[in-house]
Design an enzyme around this catalytic site. Structure first.
Site, PDB file in Angstrom:
ATOM      1  N   GLU A 234      28.751  18.076  22.939  1.00 52.91           N
ATOM      2  CA  GLU A 234      30.097  17.498  22.903  1.00 52.91           C
ATOM      3  C   GLU A 234      30.026  16.108  23.537  1.00 52.91           C
ATOM      4  O   GLU A 234      29.416  15.942  24.608  1.00 52.91           O
ATOM      5  CB  GLU A 234      31.061  18.389  23.695  1.00 52.91           C
TER       6      GLU A 234
ATOM      7  N   GLU B 166      44.528  12.821  25.383  1.00 53.93           N
ATOM      8  CA  GLU B 166      44.442  14.136  26.009  1.00 53.93           C
ATOM      9  C   GLU B 166      45.204  14.145  27.330  1.00 53.93           C
ATOM     10  O   GLU B 166      45.242  13.125  28.024  1.00 53.93           O
ATOM     11  CB  GLU B 166      42.982  14.505  26.292  1.00 53.93           C
TER      12      GLU B 166
END
Length: 756
Positions: free
Chosen positions: A140, A232
C-alpha cells in the site's frame, strides 16, 4: 494531548470489505452517507470511491467533470473514518508500475479540516505481484501532499529525495490490516511513503518518479493496481474541493516548476498584517483552556483561568504568516496582580506539538506592559499555528490590547489602551483647524487631483515646480511615495472634490507656502528616458518586487455613467487600492464627456489610464487613417483629463488586431492572457475560479487579465480576488507596472498578452 491514531491502512483498506457493486454515473452526482457505507464506480473516465466506517459519522462526495470532486465530512466520533478519492484503475493490465513510463497528476484543491482528529490530502494506491487476480505480495503506498494534525513517521531509516522541485521524506513501515485481496482479509504488508516537507494543495505530482525513488531506496516495485487522489479523515470534520484533477500516463514528462508554498504574500501597504484593538469586538480571538475572553472598555479581558497556559489565543493562517519567515509581534498586556505575561506560538511540526516563546515580560500590578519581538521567525514546516498570551499565575486575570503583527523589523510603539493611534501607520500631520496647507502641492489654494498629478510628475522627475513644504505631508523632510499616499487618502476622503485651503490671519511658525530657494530635501526620481517607438512608461514600480509573482488587472469600457451595476466602478477601484495594488483602465472615448471624475479618481489612486479608442469599433475594419483617428481622438481627451500625459497603452475593441492596426496605431497594444468571460455572462464564481485556478497552478504569473468595469459580478469577483491573490503571493499590478518592473520596453505596434 492529541491522539496520533493512524487512519492510514485502516480507513482505506477497510473500504475493501464493503459489498456495494461498482456503478457508473455522470458528473454532478452527489452521494451522501450517514453512519457508514460505500459508493464506488467510474464517471467521465475516472474511478471514484466514497466510504465511511460503520463506527458513525456522515459525509458526501460530489462528482465533477473529469477527475474533479468535492468531499465534505463530519466524522468527529470515536473511530470515525472517512475517505473520498478519484483516479485510475490499472489492475486489469497486470503490468509492473515502472513499465508505464511517466505517470503524472495535475491537481488543484481547496482543503481544510478541524483541529480535532487528523486528516490528509494524498495520492494513494497499491502494488501487487499479480493484480488480475491479486496474488503474491502486496504493498500500500501514499504520496502525502498536505495534512492536518498528524502524519506517519518512519520506524527506522528514511531518505530525502527531490521530486517536482520539492523535498519528500521517503520510508516504509510494516502494517497489519485488510488488503486488496478477495475478501479483504487481514495480513502484514509494507506501506511505502513519500511525505512532502513543504505542504501544498495544488501542482503537478510525477507519481512515477516516486516509484523510481522507492526502487532506488531498495523497495520492491510490483504491478500497479491503482492511482488516486485521496481526501481522508480520522475522528475529524473537513472538506476538500478538488477543482482540477488530470492524469496522464506515458508520453513525455511534463516539466514542473517547484511550488512555492513559502512565498510570502504581498506585504500590506503599511506593513501591518494584523491589528486588533478590540474597539469593535474580539475579532478571531478566543479563550484557551478554561479562560474566557470578552471585550471590555476597548480591551480584551481574560478571566476564568485555572492553569498558567490558559489565556487568549488567535489562529494564524499559514498562507499569510509563512513558516520560515520572520515577523514583528506586539501585544499590550495588563495584569490585575503582579505576574509574568508571555506571548507564545503553538504549532505542530512533523506530528509533534511545539511551544515557542515569542516574548515575555514581568507585569507590575495594574500597569501596561508590552510583549514585543520585532524579528521572530516562524519555524519552517510549522502547521496548525496558534498565537496566545498566557501568564505564570494559574488564576490571575489580565487584559490585552493592540495586538499587532507586522513585517520583520517594524518597531511597534507601546500604546497602553485601545484609544491609541496605530503606531505602525503613517499619520497625517496635525495642524491648527484654520491652517491647512499641507497637500497644496501646486499652490492653488485648494487640494485636489491636480495636486496629486503635480506630485506624481515631481517624483518621476518630470517637473520641479511644486511647493516642497506642502508636498512633505508627513513632515519627515523627504518627499517620496509615502507623501503621495497620504495626499491620495486626503483627496479620496472628499470624493475627489477640492479641499479649500485656509490661510491664517495671524503669523505662525509654519513654513511659508512659497517654494524654498534651496534645493529640495530629496532629489526627484530620475526622469524616465523617452525612447522612440516605445511606450513612455511612467508607472511607479518602487513597491513591486520583480522576483515575486504578479498579475496585471485590466478593465475595459469605462467610464460608466451611474457607476455601473451595483456601484461596480467604485467597488473595483476601492478593492484594488485597499489591497495595495494597481490596475489599468482602458477608457472608451465617447463615454468620457460628463464622466471625467471617474478617470480622475482612478488616476488619484495611482491606476494606469489607458485608451480603448473613441467609438469602440473593430479596428480591423478600418484603413490606416481610421485607426489613427480612433486612437488619437481618445488619446487627446485623456491627455486633457490627466494633466498632460501623452502616451497611452491601447486595448483594441474586440481584441481586434491586424497588420494595418499594428502599422498605424502609434502605440503599444494590449490584448489579454486570460479572459474573465464576464462579457459572456460568466458568474462571479466562474470569474473567481478561473483566476484562482491559474494562480494555484502558476499560470497566472505574468498574465494580462481581461475584465470589464461595468458588471456587478466582476466587482464581486475582484473584491474576493484582492484578498485571496495576495495571500497566494501574487502582486496585483497594472500592465505598465508589470512590464516596467521586469525591465521590458513595450514597443509600438507590438501586441502584449503576458510577460515574454
Amino acid at each position: 494531548m492529541r491522539r496520533n491514531h493512524s487512519l492510514l491502512g485502516i480507513l482505506t483498506t477497510a473500504a475493501l470489505c464493503a459489498t456495494m457493486l461498482p456503478m457508473s454515473v455522470s458528473a454532478g452526482e452527489k452521494f451522501q452517507l450517514n453512519g457508514g457505507g460505500q459508493r464506488k464506480g467510474v464517471s467521465d473516465g475516472y474511478s471514484y470511491e466514497l466510504w465511511i466506517d460503520n463506527t458513525g459519522g456522515n459525509g458526501s462526495m460530489t462528482l465533477g467533470n473529469g477527475g474533479t470532486f468535492e468531499a465534505v465530512w463530519n466524522c468527529s466520533v470515536p473511530q470515525g473514518n472517512y475517505l473520498a478519492r478519484r483516479g485510475m484503475d490499472f489492475a486489469k493490465d497486470n503490468k509492473n508500475a515502472l513499465d508505464y513510463g511517466t505517470i503524472q497528476m495535475d491537481y488543484d484543491a481547496s482543503y481544510k479540516a478541524s483541529s480535532a482528529g487528523n486528516s490528509r490530502l494524498c495520492v494513494y494506491g497499491w502494488f501487487a505481484e499479480n493484480t488480475s487476480p491479486v496474488s503474491g505480495s502486496v504493498v500500500e503506498y501514499y504520496i502525502i501532499e498536505d495534512w492536518v494534525n498528524w502524519c506517519p513517521k518512519p520506524d527506522g531509516q528514511s531518505t530525502t529525495v527531490k521530486i517536482d522541485g520539492a523535498d519528500y521524506e521517503v520510508f516504509r513501515i510494516k502494517h497489519t490490516g485488510p488488503t486488496i485481496r478477495n475478501g479483504g482479509g487481514s495480513e502484514t504488508f509494507w506501506q511505502y511513503f513519500s511525505i512532502r516537507k513543504n505542504k501544498r494543495t495544488s501542482g503537478t505530482i510525477t507519481v512515477s518518479d516516486h516509484f523510481e525513488a522507492w526502487k532506488k531506496a531498495g523497495f520492491e516495485i510490483y504491478n500497479l493496481y491503482e492511482v488516486a487522489l485521496n481526501a481522508e479523515g480520522w475522528e475529524s470534520s473537513g472538506s476538500a474541493n478538488v477543482t482540477k484533477l488530470e492524469m496522464t500516463v506515458g508520453g513525455e514528462k511534463k516539466e514542473t516548476e517547484p511550488a512555492k508554498p513559502t512565498e510570502p504574500p504581498t506585504e500590506p501597504a503599511n506593513g501591518v498584517y494584523m491589528k486588533d484593538d478590540f474597539t469593535s469586538g474580539a475579532g478571531k480571538w478566543t479563550g484557551r483552556g478554561d479562560a474566557k475572553v470578552a471585550v471590555s472598555n476597548g480591551t480584551l479581558a481574560v478571566t476564568g483561568r485555572t492553569d498558567n497556559w490558559h489565556g487568549a489565543a488567535v489562529a494564524l493562517d499559514s498562507s499569510t504568516y509563512i513558516p520560515g519567515n520572520a515577523y514583528s509581534f506586539s501585544v499590550m498586556g495588563k495584569s490585575a496582580s503582579a505576574d509574568t505575561l508571555k506571548l507564545t506560538l503553538q504549532y505542530s511540526l512533523n506530528g509533534t506539538e511545539n511551544y515557542d516563546n515569542v516574548a515575555e515580560i514581568t507585569a507590575p500590578a495594574g500597569q501596561w506592559v508590552q510583549l514585543a519581538n520585532d524579528s521572530f521567525t516562524i519555524p519552517a514546516g510549522a502547521t496548525d499555528m496558534l498565537l496566545y498570551v498566557e501568564a505564570d499565575s494559574k488564576t490571575g486575570d489580565f487584559v490585552i490590547d493592540d495586538a499587532t503583527i507586522a513585517t520583520k523589523g517594524t518597531k511597534i510603539a507601546a500604546t497602553g489602551d485601545s484609544s491609541s493611534s496605530d503606531p505602525t501607520e503613517p499619520q497625517e500631520p496635525t495642524k491648527p483647524a484654520s491652517y491647512y496647507t499641507k497637500g497644496d502641492v501646486n499652490s492653488d489654494k485648494s487640494i485636489s487631483v491636480m495636486d496629486i498629478i503635480s506630485l506624481q510628475k515631481y517624483l518621476l522627475g518630470l517637473s520641479t515646480n511644486i511647493d516642497t513644504t506642502n508636498a512633505d505631508l508627513n513632515d519627515d523632510k523627504v518627499i517620496d511615495i509615502y507623501d503621495l499616499g497620504l495626499l491620495k487618502r486626503l483627496v479620496i476622503k472628499n470624493n475627489g472634490q477640492p479641499v479649500k485651503v485656509e490661510i491664517p490671519t495671524q503669523p505662525t511658525t509654519q513654513a511659508p507656502t512659497q517654494p524654498p530657494t534651496q534645493a529640495p530635501t530629496q532629489a526627484p526620481t530620475q526622469a524616465v528616458q523617452r525612447k522612440q517607438g516605445v511606450y513612455y512608461n511612467l508607472t511607479d514600480v518602487s513597491k513591486i518586487d520583480p522576483s515575486k509573482p504578479m498579475v496585471a488587472f485590466a478593465f475595459d469600457d469605462g467610464p460608466i455613467a451611474g457607476g455601473g451595476e451595483s456601484g461596480s466602478v467604485k467597488r473595483i477601484q476601492d478593492a484594488v487600492a485597499n489591497a495595495g495594488g494597481s490596475a489599468t483602465f482602458f477608457y472608451w472615448g465617447e463615454r468620457i464627456n460628463g464622466n471625467e471624475q471617474e478617470i480622475k479618481r482612478a488616476q488619484s489612486l495611482g491606476f494606469e489610464i489607458a485608451n480603448h479608442t473613441w467609438t469602440h469599433t473593430d479596428l480591423r475594419n478600418m484603413d490606416g487613417n481610421g485607426v489613427k483617428n480612433e486612437i488619437g481622438k481618445c488619446a487627446n481627451k485623456l491627455k486633457e483629463i490627466t494633466g498632460g500625459q501623452d502616451d497611452f497603452l491601447v486595448r483594441p475593441p474586440y481584441l481586434g488586431v491586424n497588420a494595418t492596426v499594428q502599422q498605424n496605431c502609434g502605440c503599444a497594444l494590449v490584448n489579454c492572457g486570460i479572459d474573465s468571460g464576464d462579457w459572456n455572462k460568466a458568474s462571479t464564481q466562474d470569474i473567481y475560479n478561473k483566476f484562482m485556478q491559474a494562480a494555484n497552478n502558476g499560470s497566472l504569473n505574468g498574465k494580462v487579465l481581461l475584465m470589464h468595469e461595468n458588471y456587478g459580478t466582476t466587482a464581486a469577483a475582484v473584491e474576493q480576488l484582492c484578498k485571496d491573490l495576495p495571500a497566494k503571493g501574487y502582486q496585483i499590478v497594472s500592465v505598465g507596472q508589470m512590464f516596467k518592473a521586469k525591465g521590458v520596453d513595450m514597443q509600438y505596434g507590438t501586441v502584449y498578452n503576458q510577460l515574454p
